[in-house]
Design an enzyme around this catalytic site. Structure first.
Site, PDB file in Angstrom:
ATOM      1  N   HIS A 183       0.855  -1.196   0.000  1.00 20.01           N
ATOM      2  CA  HIS A 183       0.000   0.000   0.000  1.00 20.01           C
ATOM      3  C   HIS A 183       0.883   1.234   0.000  1.00 20.01           C
ATOM      4  CE1 HIS A 183      -3.307   2.653   1.047  1.00 20.01           C
ATOM      5  NE2 HIS A 183      -2.653   3.072   2.103  1.00 20.01           N
ATOM      6  N   PHE A 184       0.411   2.290  -0.670  1.00 23.68           N
ATOM      7  CA  PHE A 184       1.042   3.596  -0.578  1.00 23.68           C
ATOM      8  C   PHE A 184       0.041   4.584   0.004  1.00 23.68           C
ATOM      9  CE2 PHE A 184       4.008   2.328  -4.109  1.00 23.68           C
ATOM     10  CZ  PHE A 184       5.175   2.526  -3.397  1.00 23.68           C
ATOM     11  N   SER A 185       0.511   5.456   0.860  1.00 25.79           N
ATOM     12  CA  SER A 185      -0.249   6.626   1.266  1.00 25.79           C
ATOM     13  C   SER A 185       0.680   7.816   1.160  1.00 25.79           C
ATOM     14  CB  SER A 185      -0.767   6.493   2.701  1.00 25.79           C
ATOM     15  OG  SER A 185       0.289   6.694   3.635  1.00 25.79           O
ATOM     16  N   GLY A 217       1.824   9.403   3.457  1.00 28.28           N
ATOM     17  CA  GLY A 217       2.789   9.335   4.547  1.00 28.28           C
ATOM     18  C   GLY A 217       3.948   8.403   4.277  1.00 28.28           C
ATOM     19  N   GLY A 218       3.827   7.545   3.252  1.00 27.27           N
ATOM     20  CA  GLY A 218       4.891   6.595   2.944  1.00 27.27           C
ATOM     21  C   GLY A 218       4.326   5.294   2.419  1.00 27.27           C
ATOM     22  N   GLY A 219       5.184   4.286   2.319  1.00 23.37           N
ATOM     23  CA  GLY A 219       4.768   3.008   1.770  1.00 23.37           C
ATOM     24  C   GLY A 219       4.701   1.921   2.818  1.00 23.37           C
ATOM     25  N   LYS A 272       7.273  -0.494   7.305  1.00 22.05           N
ATOM     26  CA  LYS A 272       6.472   0.721   7.298  1.00 22.05           C
ATOM     27  C   LYS A 272       7.404   1.910   7.079  1.00 22.05           C
ATOM     28  CE  LYS A 272       2.855   1.406   9.712  1.00 22.05           C
ATOM     29  NZ  LYS A 272       1.839   1.638  10.767  1.00 22.05           N
ATOM     30  N   ASP A 300      -7.339   3.006  17.104  1.00 20.97           N
ATOM     31  CA  ASP A 300      -7.607   2.837  15.670  1.00 20.97           C
ATOM     32  C   ASP A 300      -8.124   1.439  15.388  1.00 20.97           C
ATOM     33  OD1 ASP A 300      -7.753   3.816  13.093  1.00 20.97           O
ATOM     34  OD2 ASP A 300      -5.670   3.373  12.601  1.00 20.97           O
TER      35      ASP A 300
END
Length: 857
Positions: free
Chosen positions: A232-234, A236-238, A254, A361
């Site tokens: 996954h990528f966001s 904020g990083g991968g 992370k 979360d």
């Protein structure tokens, strides 16, 4: 979960809205600074644009981007303004802190993240000097890395080649996108990927060569880990699957980018990663919690290596096992499994609290389930001390506690939601109407062999009661299609009450696609045209001011307006004609014909199939041969591009063309069937059969025998891009030409409309589409049964009834996703005056052009 939606929840608690549209940035950046003499400034979407009066810029070229953090943005902007204005160099900047926060948030678009200021040099000489001098002026100022650009030095200055002027073209999939001119003078898409890219015909300026070399110098081969898969990528990083080359251990890496991936407090991804590592070390002896393997820095980014967890996210396991979408499933077996999952998670959360930590979360994506049924909690980046009395700054909306819950109560709220969501995954709606929880609990007890007491406890926790109590289901959520006048009044009142005629960008709140381009709030699928059509077709009196709102905004369509039927000007022209504004409709239609429409895709949503149907409609109502000729040309173009059955992939969407009614072969077949009604040429039926078989090639048969569109990672039964839309056209085709194989496919598709559960209520991708499909088949009893089940999603809104849009996070009034679509679907079940979506019934032949008989004398 579509992460784009979260950023549209920041403005309004009930409706999706855009920070750029809402006046939330007054005074904003540079508001107290007077305009420089000889300069003008203008608000454009998220930006405040500054330019010399009568200044000139090329239409494209190298531009400079400057990044900044929230704490230095004012200072960075002041230095750039002081540099650019005396030199007459145009620039723009984000209007205020909230927009800067959202642009750099965790789930912001990675291709545009980090861009705070854009500077427009007028030639290569000015580009080189400006980049050099701005880099010196801003040396030492921190800011997020701009992934789409080439970094100049070590500061916050970046460069990219792209468009200056607002020009548009069609992408390979037929979408209107920003454009630049290639070496031949043709407009091509202006790529805005999160990777630095130089167009083939553009030469990198010599002064940037060392900066490109520096960018390419970093290599992951220097890591003691071998990355095997991107998870996954966001922003904020991968997140990566990897193997420790020193030990052979499988891990998950992370990555945290500095100054990027901000949460609601402004904390960046690095801060959260360090917090996660610290918390996980504290919880090292707690069962069901992921373990730390390693921590390190590389290339300016922070990394946390976690022990690999064998298993799958709970949400995926639930999708596979969920019995209300499998007709023959064992609900008792599922119940035992779901209750055991909840027990394990609750025990883990209790142990976490005993260590003085709030998880913060808890949701289905952060719970991994192994093959042995054991659960592991992951992603502790928002965890806090239990005695901090804090609220998480990032959260999943379907499990996020309201503002009055802090500390361990945040997790207790999420556990109560999890208990419900395992059986009825609709808890995202509770943010809109907490009282809906009693209805959801009642439905769980009706549908599954579960004891009531735990669900009464969950209701009490969610509502904040001190003791378990029963709450009555609100009357507004009851849907009874036999009470048509009353139900129609409730839905129509909700739609008109929510209207915002004072706004320029939208009339009725709907999906986030309203904010994609200048025409998103106007079109048939998501804008005013679709809502007005649904109200009119359902027999609701429309406020004339609302009709004029639409008329006024399409007299001069904005540059880049889409042309399509459901997403553009053709559909708006159709609605204006139906509402009794023929002159305005024809004026708009003529504007469409003046555009280069032949290059559109073939589909019904945006492309030539919708254009051909609309032109055929107007040819029939006006007798104008221009429209008839253009419609025939559109048909010919579609047929020429059709190909054979094997020319399409077996997967819909992603890198492949879509299947389905709106974007696939079914929409093409519908257009060909309507042409056949007017011109019974057997070749048209042949082509329609090919288009339908192309879509069926992209369908798969599920275990219970029903047929759904295969998207590779999921299957879809819905109206717009799923199998039911294909089935709707298949049924019409079979009335013209029997075919045993196609009849068998239509029968298998029909089974998709019998499920008790659909994740959403909308017309295009939810239960309302099933209602409309069943009504088109003439199965009114089945349609009414599904219509009554729309109550599962119905929500109270100002004393009447409304429905949530896609993702269930906000109410929607539009046709595709919201209340107007539900209204139209229920109206389709009325035996006396059923409503049909446009072009689902034959069109009249062309009327004679006035005076045509005399012309031949």
């Amino acid at each position: 979960m579509d992460e784009r939606y979260d950023s549209y929840c920041a403005v309004d608690p009930l409706f999706y809205d855009s920070l750029a549209s809402a006046d939330t940035e007054t005074p904003g950046y540079a508001a107290n600074r007077p305009a420089a003499p000889g300069w003008e400034r203008e608000v454009k979407d998220d930006w405040l644009v500054h330019a010399p009066v009568d200044g000139f810029l090329p239409e494209q070229g190298w531009k400079i981007h400057v990044s900044a953090r929230l704490d230095n943005a004012e200072r960075v902007l002041a230095r750039v303004m002081d540099y650019c204005q005396p030199r007459g160099i145009p620039f723009k900047h984000l209007r205020g802190p909230q927009l800067l926060l959202m642009r750099n948030s965790k789930y912001a678009r990675r291709g545009s993240s980090g861009k705070f200021i854009t500077v427009y040099p007028r030639d290569d000489a000015e580009l080189e000097l400006t980049a050099k001098e701005l880099a010196a002026l801003l040396d030492g100022e921190p800011g997020p890395y701009i992934l789409s650009d080439l970094r100049y030095g070590d500061g916050p200055v970046y460069l990219r080649y792209g468009g200056f002027a607002a020009r548009y073209c069609l992408s390979p999939d037929g979408q209107v996108v920003p454009a630049i001119e290639d070496a031949t003078g043709a407009l091509v898409p202006d790529r805005r990927d999160p990777v630095f890219h130089v167009p083939d015909w553009v030469t990198l300026p010599d002064f940037l060569t060392p900066h490109l070399a520096a960018r390419n110098a970093a290599s992951t081969t220097d890591l003691p880990y071998r990355i095997e898969k991107v998870i996954h990528f966001s922003n904020g990083g991968g997140l990566y699957e990897a193997r420790d080359t020193r030990t052979g251990d499988r891990v998950v890496l992370k990555e945290a980018r500095p100054h990027a991936g901000l949460d609601a407090t402004g904390a960046d991804a690095v801060s959260r990663l360090r917090r996660e590592a610290e918390v996980l070390h504290r919880l090292a002896d707690v069962p069901h919690v992921v373990r730390v393997h390693d921590e390190f820095s590389f290339g300016g980014h922070e990394f946390l290596a976690l022990a690999y967890v064998a298993g799958r996210p709970l949400n995926k396991v639930v999708v596979e096992r969920y019995p209300l979408v499998h007709l023959d499933a064992d609900r008792a077996a599922y119940t035992r499994w779901a209750l055991d999952v909840h027990r394990q998670v609750a025990e883990a959360v209790e142990a976490i609290h005993a260590h003085g930590v709030v998880y913060g979360d808890l949701h289905m994506f952060n719970i991994m389930v192994g093959e042995d049924g054991q659960v592991t909690l992951i992603d502790f980046e928002v965890a806090t001390d239990a005695d901090a009395d804090a609220r998480p700054a990032l959260r999943n909306q379907a499990f996020a506690a309201p503002r009055d819950r802090t500390g361990p109560d945040v997790d207790r709220y999420a556990l109560a939601c999890l208990r419900l969501a395992l059986f009825l995954p609709l808890t995202a709606m509770l943010r809109l109407a907490p009282e809906k929880v009693a209805h959801l609990a009642d439905l769980v007890v009706e549908q599954f062999p579960v004891p009531r007491e735990p669900f009464d406890e969950s209701v009490a926790v969610i509502l904040g009661d001190t003791a378990p109590t029963r709450r009555r289901t609100p009357d507004a959520v009851r849907i009874e299609p036999d009470d048509w006048p009353g139900l129609r009044e409730r839905l129509a009142t909700a739609i008109t009450t929510a209207a915002t005629p004072h706004r320029e960008d939208r009339l009725y709140p709907g999906d986030i696609r309203q904010f994609a381009g200048s025409d998103g709030g106007l079109n048939l699928a998501h804008g005013a045209a679709g809502v007005l059509w649904a109200l009119h077709a359902s027999g609701v009196a429309i406020d004339p001011a609302h009709e004029h709102w639409l008329v006024d905004r399409v007299r001069e369509p904005a540059s880049g307006s889409r042309l399509g039927f459901y997403d553009g000007l053709h559909g708006i022209a159709y609605v204006l004609d139906r509402l009794g504004h023929p002159a305005e409709a024809l004026r708009l239609l003529d504007r469409c014909l003046d555009e280069p429409w032949a290059g559109l895709g073939a589909d019904l949503m945006s492309g030539l199939s919708g254009v051909a149907l609309n032109l055929t409609h107007f040819a029939g109502t006006t007798g104008d041969t221009r429209y008839a000729d253009a419609a025939r040309r559109a048909v010919d173009l579609v047929v020429d591009r059709l190909g054979d059955v094997d020319s399409v992939a077996e997967v819909s969407g992603g890198a492949h063309p879509y299947a389905g009614l709106l974007r696939g072969g079914a929409g093409v077949a519908l257009m060909l069937l309507r042409r056949y009604d007017l011109d019974p040429d057997p070749a048209l039926l042949d082509h329609a059969a090919t288009a339908l078989r192309q879509d069926l090639r992209r369908c798969v048969r599920r275990d219970s025998g029903h047929l759904e569109v295969n998207e590779g990672w999921r299957t879809m039964p819905y109206l717009a891009e799923g199998s039911v839309g294909i089935g709707m056209v298949l049924d019409q085709y079979l009335r013209h030409r029997p075919d045993d194989e196609l009849h068998e496919s239509a029968t298998a598709i029909r089974r998709c409309a019998d499920f008790p559960f659909y994740a959403q209520s909308g017309l295009f991708a939810g239960r309302a589409g099933m209602v409309a499909y069943l009504a088109e088949r003439g199965e009114l009893d089945a349609a009414h049964r599904q219509a009554r089940l729309l109550a599962w999603h119905a929500l109270p809104y100002r004393g009447v009834t409304a429905f949530p849009g896609d993702q269930l996070l906000r109410l929607s009034m539009d046709l595709a996703t919201g209340t107007a679509g539900v209204l139209a679907a229920i109206a389709a079940t009325r035996p006396e005056h059923p409503v049909h979506l446009p072009f689902l019934t034959p069109m009249p032949a062309a009327a004679p052009t006035p005076g045509a008989a005399l012309a031949g004398d």
